[in-house]
Design a protein around this motif. Structure first.
Motif, short mmCIF file in Angstrom:
data_model
loop_
_atom_site.label_atom_id
_atom_site.label_comp_id
_atom_site.label_asym_id
_atom_site.label_seq_id
_atom_site.Cartn_x
_atom_site.Cartn_y
_atom_site.Cartn_z
N PRO A 262 0.84 -1.21 0.00
CA PRO A 262 0.00 0.00 0.00
C PRO A 262 0.88 1.25 0.00
CG PRO A 262 -0.69 -1.54 1.72
CD PRO A 262 0.62 -2.03 1.20
N VAL A 263 0.63 2.15 -0.94
CA VAL A 263 1.34 3.43 -1.01
C VAL A 263 0.32 4.55 -1.08
CG1 VAL A 263 2.98 4.86 -2.28
CG2 VAL A 263 3.33 2.38 -2.19
N LYS A 264 0.37 5.45 -0.11
CA LYS A 264 -0.54 6.59 -0.06
C LYS A 264 0.24 7.86 -0.38
CE LYS A 264 -3.47 3.59 1.56
NZ LYS A 264 -4.57 3.06 0.72
N VAL A 265 -0.44 8.84 -0.96
CA VAL A 265 0.18 10.12 -1.30
C VAL A 265 -0.54 11.22 -0.54
CG1 VAL A 265 0.72 11.74 -3.15
CG2 VAL A 265 0.77 9.27 -3.59
N VAL A 266 0.24 12.06 0.14
CA VAL A 266 -0.32 13.15 0.95
C VAL A 266 0.39 14.45 0.60
CG1 VAL A 266 -0.59 14.07 3.29
CG2 VAL A 266 -0.96 11.63 2.87
N SER A 267 -0.37 15.50 0.39
CA SER A 267 0.19 16.84 0.24
C SER A 267 0.40 17.44 1.62
CB SER A 267 -0.76 17.72 -0.58
OG SER A 267 -0.40 19.08 -0.45
N LEU A 268 1.64 17.84 1.93
CA LEU A 268 1.93 18.37 3.25
C LEU A 268 1.05 19.58 3.57
CD1 LEU A 268 3.68 18.46 5.82
CD2 LEU A 268 5.27 19.94 4.55
N GLU A 269 0.93 20.50 2.64
CA GLU A 269 0.17 21.72 2.90
C GLU A 269 -1.30 21.42 3.17
OE1 GLU A 269 3.89 22.80 0.94
OE2 GLU A 269 2.30 21.45 0.30
N GLU A 270 -1.88 20.53 2.39
CA GLU A 270 -3.30 20.22 2.58
C GLU A 270 -3.52 19.43 3.86
OE1 GLU A 270 -4.82 21.97 0.57
OE2 GLU A 270 -3.14 22.24 -0.80
N PHE A 271 -2.56 18.60 4.23
CA PHE A 271 -2.68 17.83 5.47
C PHE A 271 -2.60 18.76 6.68
CE2 PHE A 271 -1.14 15.09 8.91
CZ PHE A 271 -1.99 14.00 8.79
N ILE A 272 -1.68 19.72 6.64
CA ILE A 272 -1.55 20.68 7.74
C ILE A 272 -2.84 21.48 7.92
CG2 ILE A 272 -0.41 22.86 8.36
CD1 ILE A 272 2.21 21.65 7.42
#
Length: 275
Positions: free
Chosen positions: A165-175
């Motif tokens: 499993p590989v997930k992708v997260v945008s740091l700015e949107e997560f913050i």
């Protein structure tokens, strides 16, 4: 899931993101565990020799195990889910082995480059002429972007080859997500674990990482870690809108990143890419 590994370029926000993941039930960020495994770190950066997690005995056990190491490290350190910010595919491929899950962390190249230059070059960056400053900034942002593409391409190949499993997260949107939003996000990748930002105020135990992410940070307690997080958009006041549009256009000319992202599970919007 016993282990979760962060993949990103250097200075890509993995320390901030790893600490933020410590707000989820059962997740514990330990920094760059390969630096213990390879013998380059001798103790916890937060607690020193008094750390109840990275004891001399536990460090010796970690150095003696054979890869893949992450689930074994979780057992040794008595952690539910071990989060590591080893970042570079080299370590996952050649040294430590793969964790149970990977998270590819995307950071806006403009935010990354401004943060990097103001920390590494400090006053010299601001002494450049505006034209030279912009040239240097744009060049570095594009280099960061190409490195990001390399990381995402590697993760896509790993996912397809091993079914990892590989997930992708945008740091700015997560913050930008509040506790409720982070908990809601977890339904698709952390089996619905609750998020509680008050957990960030507890004592941390980690190896390596950047101790001066926030002004006044030190080895006994990081100011940003015990307070609030916010996205880094300082570059918007340094350069005009025309310059920002210019580099965003240059980035969007490359289809490589989107091509690989289409093969992975993107959990948050990536607004700097227009996604």
């Amino acid at each position: 899931m016993r282990s979760l590994g962060i993949v990103s370029p250097n200075f890509g926000g993995s320390t901030v993101f790893g600490h933020l993941l410590g707000g989820y039930e059962g997740l514990s960020h330990v920094g760059e565990i390969h630096k213990v495994y390879s013998g380059r770190e001798s103790g916890c950066r937060e607690c020193g020799s008094s750390c109840p997690v990275f004891t001399k005995e536990n460090i010796a056990k970690i150095r003696s195990i054979e890869g893949p190491i992450y689930n074994k490290c979780a057992d040794i350190l008595d952690l539910d889910v071990l989060v590591t910010g080893d970042k570079n595919p080299y370590f996952y491929d050649k040294a430590t082995g793969l964790p149970d899950t990977l998270v590819v962390l995307l950071k806006d190249p403009l935010a990354h480059t401004y943060s990097f230059y103001t920390r590494s070059l400090k006053q010299s960056f601001h002494s450049y002429s505006n034209d030279f400053k912009w040239l240097k900034f744009k060049e570095s942002a594009l280099v960061y972007y190409t490195t990001l593409v390399d990381r995402v391409a590697w993760a896509a190949e790993i996912s397809e080859r091993y079914g990892l499993p590989v997930k992708v997260v945008s740091l700015e949107e997560f913050i930008d997500l509040d506790d409720s939003g982070k908990s809601q996000l977890a339904t698709s990748w952390l089996r619905g674990r609750r998020y509680d930002s008050s957990a960030l105020k507890t004592k941390s135990h980690y190896i390596a990482g950047n101790h001066k992410i926030s002004n006044g940070g030190n080895a006994k307690g990081i100011k940003f870690f015990k307070g609030m997080f916010k996205r880094d958009d300082r570059y918007t006041s340094e350069f005009g809108q025309a310059h920002s549009d210019e580099i965003k256009y240059s980035l969007n000319e490359f289809s490589e990143l989107n091509k690989y992202l289409d093969r992975l599970d993107v959990l948050t919007p990536v607004r700097w890419l227009g996604l």
